[in-house]
Design a protein around this motif. Structure first.
Motif, PDB file in Angstrom:
ATOM      1  N   VAL A   1      -2.813  -4.826  -0.162  1.00 19.22           N
ATOM      2  CA  VAL A   1      -1.958  -4.222   0.864  1.00 19.22           C
ATOM      3  C   VAL A   1      -2.246  -2.727   0.990  1.00 19.22           C
ATOM      4  O   VAL A   1      -2.385  -2.202   2.095  1.00 19.22           O
ATOM      5  CB  VAL A   1      -0.476  -4.485   0.541  1.00 19.22           C
ATOM      6  CG1 VAL A   1       0.440  -3.630   1.412  1.00 19.22           C
ATOM      7  CG2 VAL A   1      -0.149  -5.963   0.736  1.00 19.22           C
ATOM      8  N   SER A   2      -2.358  -2.043  -0.139  1.00 19.38           N
ATOM      9  CA  SER A   2      -2.632  -0.602  -0.099  1.00 19.38           C
ATOM     10  C   SER A   2      -3.947  -0.300   0.597  1.00 19.38           C
ATOM     11  O   SER A   2      -4.026   0.593   1.449  1.00 19.38           O
ATOM     12  CB  SER A   2      -2.675  -0.032  -1.527  1.00 19.38           C
ATOM     13  OG  SER A   2      -1.421  -0.133  -2.159  1.00 19.38           O
ATOM     14  N   GLN A   3      -4.981  -1.055   0.244  1.00 20.00           N
ATOM     15  CA  GLN A   3      -6.308  -0.795   0.815  1.00 20.00           C
ATOM     16  C   GLN A   3      -6.418  -1.311   2.242  1.00 20.00           C
ATOM     17  O   GLN A   3      -6.908  -0.624   3.142  1.00 20.00           O
ATOM     18  CB  GLN A   3      -7.377  -1.434  -0.071  1.00 20.00           C
ATOM     19  CG  GLN A   3      -7.457  -0.838  -1.465  1.00 20.00           C
ATOM     20  CD  GLN A   3      -8.252  -1.696  -2.436  1.00 20.00           C
ATOM     21  OE1 GLN A   3      -9.007  -2.576  -2.027  1.00 20.00           O
ATOM     22  NE2 GLN A   3      -8.078  -1.461  -3.731  1.00 20.00           N
TER      23      GLN A   3
ATOM     24  N   ARG B   1       9.101  -9.511   0.694  1.00 23.91           N
ATOM     25  CA  ARG B   1       9.749 -10.022  -0.516  1.00 23.91           C
ATOM     26  C   ARG B   1       9.163  -9.416  -1.790  1.00 23.91           C
ATOM     27  O   ARG B   1       9.905  -9.014  -2.699  1.00 23.91           O
ATOM     28  CB  ARG B   1       9.619 -11.547  -0.562  1.00 23.91           C
ATOM     29  CG  ARG B   1      10.360 -12.180  -1.745  1.00 23.91           C
ATOM     30  CD  ARG B   1      10.126 -13.675  -1.820  1.00 23.91           C
ATOM     31  NE  ARG B   1       8.734 -13.994  -2.112  1.00 23.91           N
ATOM     32  CZ  ARG B   1       7.932 -14.645  -1.288  1.00 23.91           C
ATOM     33  NH1 ARG B   1       8.355 -15.040  -0.098  1.00 23.91           N
ATOM     34  NH2 ARG B   1       6.683 -14.896  -1.628  1.00 23.91           N
ATOM     35  N   GLU B   2       7.839  -9.356  -1.867  1.00 25.25           N
ATOM     36  CA  GLU B   2       7.187  -8.954  -3.109  1.00 25.25           C
ATOM     37  C   GLU B   2       7.057  -7.445  -3.270  1.00 25.25           C
ATOM     38  O   GLU B   2       7.041  -6.944  -4.399  1.00 25.25           O
ATOM     39  CB  GLU B   2       5.800  -9.603  -3.204  1.00 25.25           C
ATOM     40  CG  GLU B   2       5.820 -11.121  -3.184  1.00 25.25           C
ATOM     41  CD  GLU B   2       6.545 -11.720  -4.379  1.00 25.25           C
ATOM     42  OE1 GLU B   2       6.541 -11.091  -5.457  1.00 25.25           O
ATOM     43  OE2 GLU B   2       7.133 -12.812  -4.222  1.00 25.25           O
ATOM     44  N   LEU B   3       6.979  -6.712  -2.151  1.00 25.85           N
ATOM     45  CA  LEU B   3       6.713  -5.274  -2.235  1.00 25.85           C
ATOM     46  C   LEU B   3       7.779  -4.425  -1.533  1.00 25.85           C
ATOM     47  O   LEU B   3       7.584  -3.225  -1.357  1.00 25.85           O
ATOM     48  CB  LEU B   3       5.333  -4.961  -1.637  1.00 25.85           C
ATOM     49  CG  LEU B   3       4.140  -5.663  -2.298  1.00 25.85           C
ATOM     50  CD1 LEU B   3       2.837  -5.287  -1.598  1.00 25.85           C
ATOM     51  CD2 LEU B   3       4.053  -5.344  -3.785  1.00 25.85           C
TER      52      LEU B   3
ATOM     53  N   VAL C   1       4.410   0.235  -2.814  1.00 25.81           N
ATOM     54  CA  VAL C   1       3.070   0.818  -2.872  1.00 25.81           C
ATOM     55  C   VAL C   1       3.054   2.201  -2.220  1.00 25.81           C
ATOM     56  O   VAL C   1       1.989   2.731  -1.915  1.00 25.81           O
ATOM     57  CB  VAL C   1       2.011  -0.109  -2.214  1.00 25.81           C
ATOM     58  CG1 VAL C   1       1.785  -1.350  -3.068  1.00 25.81           C
ATOM     59  CG2 VAL C   1       2.406  -0.497  -0.800  1.00 25.81           C
ATOM     60  N   ASP C   2       4.257   2.755  -2.013  1.00 22.75           N
ATOM     61  CA  ASP C   2       4.416   4.107  -1.475  1.00 22.75           C
ATOM     62  C   ASP C   2       3.617   4.286  -0.184  1.00 22.75           C
ATOM     63  O   ASP C   2       2.818   5.216  -0.037  1.00 22.75           O
ATOM     64  CB  ASP C   2       3.977   5.140  -2.525  1.00 22.75           C
ATOM     65  CG  ASP C   2       4.413   6.560  -2.161  1.00 22.75           C
ATOM     66  OD1 ASP C   2       5.415   6.699  -1.439  1.00 22.75           O
ATOM     67  OD2 ASP C   2       3.738   7.513  -2.594  1.00 22.75           O
ATOM     68  N   LEU C   3       3.850   3.371   0.763  1.00 25.02           N
ATOM     69  CA  LEU C   3       3.049   3.344   1.976  1.00 25.02           C
ATOM     70  C   LEU C   3       3.956   3.285   3.202  1.00 25.02           C
ATOM     71  O   LEU C   3       4.932   2.532   3.237  1.00 25.02           O
ATOM     72  CB  LEU C   3       2.140   2.107   1.952  1.00 25.02           C
ATOM     73  CG  LEU C   3       0.882   2.100   2.826  1.00 25.02           C
ATOM     74  CD1 LEU C   3      -0.064   3.216   2.443  1.00 25.02           C
ATOM     75  CD2 LEU C   3       0.182   0.738   2.703  1.00 25.02           C
TER      76      LEU C   3
END
Length: 320
Positions: free
Chosen positions: A23-25, A224-226, A265-267
Protein backbone atom coordinates in the motif's frame (compact mmCIF):
# COMPACT_ATOMS: atom_id res chain seq x y z
CA UNK A 1 2.93 -39.70 11.98
CA UNK A 2 -0.33 -37.97 11.08
CA UNK A 3 -1.30 -38.13 7.38
CA UNK A 4 -1.91 -34.34 7.56
CA UNK A 5 0.86 -31.99 8.63
CA UNK A 6 0.90 -28.19 8.31
CA UNK A 7 4.18 -26.27 8.26
CA UNK A 8 4.13 -22.49 8.60
CA UNK A 9 7.03 -20.70 6.92
CA UNK A 10 5.37 -17.29 6.98
CA UNK A 11 5.90 -15.26 10.17
CA UNK A 12 2.63 -14.50 11.96
CA UNK A 13 2.79 -10.80 11.00
CA UNK A 14 4.06 -11.37 7.45
CA UNK A 15 0.72 -10.69 5.77
CA UNK A 16 0.18 -7.37 7.51
CA UNK A 17 3.77 -6.31 6.85
CA UNK A 18 3.41 -7.16 3.14
CA UNK A 19 0.11 -5.27 2.89
CA UNK A 20 1.65 -2.20 4.53
CA UNK A 21 4.58 -2.28 2.11
CA UNK A 22 2.41 -2.78 -0.99
CA UNK A 23 0.00 0.00 0.00
CA UNK A 24 2.78 2.44 0.90
CA UNK A 25 4.68 1.83 -2.33
CA UNK A 26 1.79 1.25 -4.70
CA UNK A 27 -0.31 4.27 -3.71
CA UNK A 28 2.70 6.61 -3.66
CA UNK A 29 3.71 5.91 -7.25
CA UNK A 30 2.39 7.26 -10.53
CA UNK A 31 0.30 5.62 -11.84
CA UNK A 32 -1.05 4.07 -8.65
CA UNK A 33 -1.29 0.28 -8.43
CA UNK A 34 -1.81 -2.59 -6.01
CA UNK A 35 -1.18 -6.34 -6.45
CA UNK A 36 -4.32 -8.47 -6.84
CA UNK A 37 -3.58 -10.78 -3.90
CA UNK A 38 -5.21 -8.25 -1.57
CA UNK A 39 -8.66 -8.96 -3.02
CA UNK A 40 -8.72 -12.30 -1.24
CA UNK A 41 -9.84 -11.92 2.35
CA UNK A 42 -12.80 -14.13 3.36
CA UNK A 43 -15.31 -11.84 1.62
CA UNK A 44 -13.14 -11.51 -1.48
CA UNK A 45 -12.81 -15.28 -1.75
CA UNK A 46 -16.60 -15.63 -1.55
CA UNK A 47 -17.02 -13.03 -4.29
CA UNK A 48 -14.49 -14.78 -6.52
CA UNK A 49 -16.33 -18.08 -6.10
CA UNK A 50 -19.46 -16.24 -7.22
CA UNK A 51 -17.57 -14.84 -10.24
CA UNK A 52 -16.56 -18.34 -11.33
CA UNK A 53 -20.25 -19.24 -11.65
CA UNK A 54 -21.15 -16.23 -13.84
CA UNK A 55 -22.13 -17.04 -17.45
CA UNK A 56 -19.39 -14.89 -19.03
CA UNK A 57 -16.55 -15.99 -16.74
CA UNK A 58 -15.23 -18.99 -18.66
CA UNK A 59 -11.68 -19.70 -17.26
CA UNK A 60 -12.67 -21.85 -14.29
CA UNK A 61 -15.10 -23.99 -16.30
CA UNK A 62 -12.69 -24.32 -19.22
CA UNK A 63 -9.80 -25.42 -17.00
CA UNK A 64 -12.00 -27.90 -15.16
CA UNK A 65 -13.09 -29.35 -18.53
CA UNK A 66 -9.45 -29.96 -19.46
CA UNK A 67 -8.66 -31.55 -16.09
CA UNK A 68 -11.67 -33.85 -16.37
CA UNK A 69 -10.80 -35.01 -19.88
CA UNK A 70 -6.99 -35.08 -19.64
CA UNK A 71 -6.23 -36.13 -16.05
CA UNK A 72 -5.42 -39.70 -17.10
CA UNK A 73 -3.00 -38.45 -19.78
CA UNK A 74 -1.32 -36.12 -17.27
CA UNK A 75 -0.96 -39.03 -14.86
CA UNK A 76 0.49 -41.31 -17.54
CA UNK A 77 2.97 -38.67 -18.71
CA UNK A 78 4.27 -37.85 -15.22
CA UNK A 79 3.85 -41.00 -13.07
CA UNK A 80 3.91 -38.54 -10.21
CA UNK A 81 4.25 -39.83 -6.65
CA UNK A 82 4.14 -36.31 -5.22
CA UNK A 83 1.74 -33.56 -6.30
CA UNK A 84 2.61 -29.99 -5.29
CA UNK A 85 0.04 -27.24 -5.80
CA UNK A 86 0.85 -23.54 -5.52
CA UNK A 87 -2.01 -21.30 -4.39
CA UNK A 88 -4.08 -24.40 -3.62
CA UNK A 89 -7.02 -22.75 -1.82
CA UNK A 90 -9.81 -25.33 -1.49
CA UNK A 91 -7.91 -27.88 -3.66
CA UNK A 92 -11.17 -28.35 -5.54
CA UNK A 93 -9.81 -28.69 -9.10
CA UNK A 94 -6.86 -30.76 -7.94
CA UNK A 95 -9.17 -33.57 -6.88
CA UNK A 96 -9.45 -34.63 -10.53
CA UNK A 97 -5.66 -35.06 -10.68
CA UNK A 98 -5.41 -36.82 -7.34
CA UNK A 99 -8.00 -39.36 -8.46
CA UNK A 100 -6.07 -40.06 -11.67
CA UNK A 101 -2.60 -40.30 -10.11
CA UNK A 102 -2.89 -43.92 -8.99
CA UNK A 103 0.66 -44.06 -7.63
CA UNK A 104 0.37 -40.82 -5.66
CA UNK A 105 2.00 -40.89 -2.22
CA UNK A 106 2.06 -37.24 -1.12
CA UNK A 107 0.15 -34.04 -1.76
CA UNK A 108 1.83 -30.72 -0.91
CA UNK A 109 -0.63 -27.81 -1.03
CA UNK A 110 0.91 -24.34 -0.66
CA UNK A 111 -1.22 -21.36 0.36
CA UNK A 112 -1.10 -18.29 2.60
CA UNK A 113 -4.29 -19.37 4.42
CA UNK A 114 -3.74 -21.97 7.13
CA UNK A 115 -7.50 -22.45 7.63
CA UNK A 116 -8.02 -23.17 3.92
CA UNK A 117 -5.17 -25.68 3.94
CA UNK A 118 -6.51 -27.48 7.01
CA UNK A 119 -10.06 -27.73 5.64
CA UNK A 120 -8.91 -28.89 2.20
CA UNK A 121 -6.47 -31.42 3.66
CA UNK A 122 -9.06 -32.99 5.94
CA UNK A 123 -11.59 -33.22 3.09
CA UNK A 124 -9.06 -34.88 0.80
CA UNK A 125 -8.01 -37.41 3.42
CA UNK A 126 -11.64 -38.38 3.93
CA UNK A 127 -11.78 -39.39 0.26
CA UNK A 128 -8.16 -40.64 -0.04
CA UNK A 129 -7.21 -42.12 3.35
CA UNK A 130 -3.92 -43.52 2.03
CA UNK A 131 -2.65 -40.08 0.99
CA UNK A 132 -0.08 -38.09 2.98
CA UNK A 133 -0.70 -34.33 2.99
CA UNK A 134 2.18 -31.96 3.80
CA UNK A 135 0.57 -28.50 3.77
CA UNK A 136 2.77 -25.40 3.61
CA UNK A 137 1.62 -21.99 4.84
CA UNK A 138 3.81 -19.91 2.54
CA UNK A 139 3.90 -17.24 -0.15
CA UNK A 140 5.23 -18.98 -3.25
CA UNK A 141 6.56 -15.67 -4.61
CA UNK A 142 8.80 -15.34 -1.57
CA UNK A 143 10.42 -18.74 -2.05
CA UNK A 144 9.45 -22.07 -0.49
CA UNK A 145 11.28 -25.14 0.78
CA UNK A 146 9.57 -28.38 -0.15
CA UNK A 147 9.32 -31.36 2.21
CA UNK A 148 11.20 -34.57 1.49
CA UNK A 149 8.70 -36.55 -0.57
CA UNK A 150 9.14 -39.26 -3.21
CA UNK A 151 9.57 -38.44 -6.89
CA UNK A 152 8.69 -38.00 -9.62
CA UNK A 153 6.99 -34.77 -8.53
CA UNK A 154 4.34 -32.80 -10.40
CA UNK A 155 4.03 -29.12 -9.54
CA UNK A 156 0.65 -27.62 -10.47
CA UNK A 157 0.04 -23.89 -10.90
CA UNK A 158 -3.55 -23.62 -12.05
CA UNK A 159 -6.27 -21.03 -12.56
CA UNK A 160 -4.34 -18.80 -14.94
CA UNK A 161 -2.68 -17.13 -11.93
CA UNK A 162 0.56 -16.85 -13.89
CA UNK A 163 -1.18 -14.07 -15.82
CA UNK A 164 -1.39 -11.91 -12.69
CA UNK A 165 2.39 -11.49 -12.89
CA UNK A 166 4.04 -9.00 -15.23
CA UNK A 167 6.73 -10.47 -17.54
CA UNK A 168 9.67 -9.84 -15.18
CA UNK A 169 7.77 -11.45 -12.32
CA UNK A 170 6.78 -14.41 -14.51
CA UNK A 171 10.40 -14.99 -15.50
CA UNK A 172 11.54 -14.92 -11.86
CA UNK A 173 8.71 -17.23 -10.83
CA UNK A 174 9.44 -19.80 -13.55
CA UNK A 175 13.14 -19.77 -12.63
CA UNK A 176 12.15 -20.47 -9.02
CA UNK A 177 10.00 -23.40 -10.17
CA UNK A 178 12.94 -24.79 -12.14
CA UNK A 179 15.08 -24.57 -9.00
CA UNK A 180 12.50 -26.54 -6.99
CA UNK A 181 12.30 -29.40 -9.49
CA UNK A 182 14.66 -32.29 -10.14
CA UNK A 183 15.23 -34.04 -13.48
CA UNK A 184 12.10 -36.02 -14.29
CA UNK A 185 9.82 -33.66 -12.36
CA UNK A 186 7.13 -31.73 -14.23
CA UNK A 187 5.15 -28.47 -14.16
CA UNK A 188 1.43 -28.37 -14.99
CA UNK A 189 0.57 -24.78 -15.87
CA UNK A 190 -2.81 -23.17 -16.49
CA UNK A 191 -2.90 -20.23 -18.93
CA UNK A 192 -5.83 -18.26 -20.30
CA UNK A 193 -5.52 -17.73 -24.05
CA UNK A 194 -5.70 -14.62 -26.25
CA UNK A 195 -9.15 -14.26 -27.82
CA UNK A 196 -11.51 -11.55 -28.99
CA UNK A 197 -11.67 -8.40 -26.86
CA UNK A 198 -15.42 -8.57 -26.25
CA UNK A 199 -15.23 -12.05 -24.70
CA UNK A 200 -12.29 -11.05 -22.51
CA UNK A 201 -13.79 -7.80 -21.22
CA UNK A 202 -17.16 -9.46 -20.54
CA UNK A 203 -15.43 -11.98 -18.28
CA UNK A 204 -14.14 -9.14 -16.07
CA UNK A 205 -17.07 -6.71 -16.18
CA UNK A 206 -20.31 -8.60 -15.52
CA UNK A 207 -23.63 -6.73 -15.60
CA UNK A 208 -24.53 -8.16 -12.18
CA UNK A 209 -21.73 -6.12 -10.60
CA UNK A 210 -20.05 -9.06 -8.85
CA UNK A 211 -16.62 -8.31 -10.34
CA UNK A 212 -17.04 -4.64 -9.43
CA UNK A 213 -17.67 -5.63 -5.80
CA UNK A 214 -14.65 -7.96 -5.93
CA UNK A 215 -12.46 -5.17 -7.31
CA UNK A 216 -13.61 -2.69 -4.65
CA UNK A 217 -13.04 -5.27 -1.92
CA UNK A 218 -9.38 -4.26 -1.83
CA UNK A 219 -10.53 -0.89 -0.45
CA UNK A 220 -12.44 -2.63 2.35
CA UNK A 221 -9.29 -4.65 3.15
CA UNK A 222 -7.19 -1.48 3.41
CA UNK A 223 -9.82 0.20 5.59
CA UNK A 224 -10.08 -2.75 7.97
CA UNK A 225 -6.40 -3.70 8.19
CA UNK A 226 -4.73 -0.28 7.97
CA UNK A 227 -7.37 2.14 9.25
CA UNK A 228 -8.05 3.67 5.82
CA UNK A 229 -11.08 5.82 5.08
CA UNK A 230 -11.74 4.79 1.46
CA UNK A 231 -15.39 5.12 0.41
CA UNK A 232 -15.84 2.44 -2.28
CA UNK A 233 -18.77 4.44 -3.67
CA UNK A 234 -16.24 7.08 -4.76
CA UNK A 235 -14.79 4.66 -7.34
CA UNK A 236 -16.02 2.96 -10.51
CA UNK A 237 -14.90 -0.49 -11.61
CA UNK A 238 -13.05 -0.48 -14.95
CA UNK A 239 -11.97 -3.48 -17.04
CA UNK A 240 -10.12 -2.95 -20.31
CA UNK A 241 -8.03 -4.89 -22.83
CA UNK A 242 -4.44 -3.73 -23.25
CA UNK A 243 -3.59 -4.71 -26.83
CA UNK A 244 0.13 -3.99 -26.51
CA UNK A 245 0.68 -6.26 -23.51
CA UNK A 246 -2.18 -8.66 -24.31
CA UNK A 247 -3.63 -8.50 -20.84
CA UNK A 248 -6.82 -7.41 -19.13
CA UNK A 249 -6.41 -4.58 -16.63
CA UNK A 250 -8.79 -4.04 -13.75
CA UNK A 251 -8.80 -0.52 -12.36
CA UNK A 252 -10.69 1.65 -9.90
CA UNK A 253 -11.50 5.10 -11.28
CA UNK A 254 -12.08 8.02 -8.91
CA UNK A 255 -15.45 9.66 -9.52
CA UNK A 256 -14.25 12.99 -8.10
CA UNK A 257 -11.19 14.69 -6.66
CA UNK A 258 -10.58 13.26 -3.20
CA UNK A 259 -8.03 12.50 -0.50
CA UNK A 260 -7.86 9.20 1.38
CA UNK A 261 -6.08 8.86 4.72
CA UNK A 262 -4.43 5.59 5.72
CA UNK A 263 -3.06 6.28 9.22
CA UNK A 264 -1.38 2.91 9.82
CA UNK A 265 1.12 3.69 7.05
CA UNK A 266 1.08 7.46 7.65
CA UNK A 267 -0.24 8.13 4.17
CA UNK A 268 -2.62 10.66 2.66
CA UNK A 269 -3.41 9.72 -0.94
CA UNK A 270 -4.88 12.26 -3.35
CA UNK A 271 -6.88 11.27 -6.42
CA UNK A 272 -7.81 13.58 -9.27
CA UNK A 273 -11.27 13.15 -10.74
CA UNK A 274 -10.98 10.30 -13.27
CA UNK A 275 -7.62 9.09 -11.91
CA UNK A 276 -7.26 5.31 -11.92
CA UNK A 277 -5.73 2.80 -9.52
CA UNK A 278 -4.67 -0.44 -11.24
CA UNK A 279 -5.59 -3.44 -9.11
CA UNK A 280 -4.90 -6.37 -11.45
CA UNK A 281 -3.40 -7.44 -14.72
CA UNK A 282 -4.48 -10.76 -16.18
CA UNK A 283 -2.23 -11.67 -19.08
CA UNK A 284 -3.51 -13.89 -21.88
CA UNK A 285 -1.16 -16.23 -23.69
CA UNK A 286 -0.30 -17.93 -26.98
CA UNK A 287 1.30 -21.36 -27.20
CA UNK A 288 4.56 -20.11 -28.71
CA UNK A 289 4.88 -17.48 -25.99
CA UNK A 290 4.33 -20.00 -23.21
CA UNK A 291 6.89 -22.34 -24.78
CA UNK A 292 9.44 -19.51 -25.00
CA UNK A 293 8.93 -18.37 -21.40
CA UNK A 294 9.28 -21.94 -20.14
CA UNK A 295 12.41 -22.52 -22.24
CA UNK A 296 14.01 -19.36 -20.86
CA UNK A 297 13.56 -20.84 -17.37
CA UNK A 298 15.05 -24.22 -18.34
CA UNK A 299 11.76 -26.06 -18.88
CA UNK A 300 10.74 -28.02 -21.99
CA UNK A 301 7.05 -27.97 -23.00
CA UNK A 302 5.93 -31.48 -23.97
CA UNK A 303 2.12 -31.42 -23.88
CA UNK A 304 -0.50 -28.75 -24.63
CA UNK A 305 -4.20 -29.31 -23.99
CA UNK A 306 -7.09 -26.87 -24.51
CA UNK A 307 -10.80 -26.99 -23.79
CA UNK A 308 -13.14 -27.64 -26.70
CA UNK A 309 -13.59 -23.95 -27.44
CA UNK A 310 -9.80 -23.31 -27.20
CA UNK A 311 -10.25 -20.62 -24.57
CA UNK A 312 -7.84 -21.97 -21.96
CA UNK A 313 -4.79 -24.24 -21.94
CA UNK A 314 -3.00 -26.61 -19.63
CA UNK A 315 0.61 -27.24 -20.53
CA UNK A 316 2.95 -29.90 -19.19
CA UNK A 317 6.67 -29.23 -19.17
CA UNK A 318 9.68 -31.00 -17.71
CA UNK A 319 12.92 -29.68 -16.30
CA UNK A 320 15.30 -29.73 -19.23
Amino acid sequence: MSPLSITRTLPADATTAALRADVSQGLSRTPKQLPPKWFYDARGSELFEEITRLPDYYPTRAEREILLTRADQIAAATNARTLIELGSGSSDKTRHLIGALTGLHSYVPVDVSESALAAAGEALLADHPGLTVHALVADFQQGIELPDTPGPRLLAFLGGTLGNLVPEERAAFLRSVHALLSPGDALLLGTDLVKDEATLVAAYDDPQGVTAAFNKNVLHVINRELGGDFDPADFDHVALWNTEHEWIEMRLRARKELTVKIPDVDLAVTFDAGEELRTEVSAKFRKDGVRAELAAAGMELTNWWTDGAERFALSLSFRA
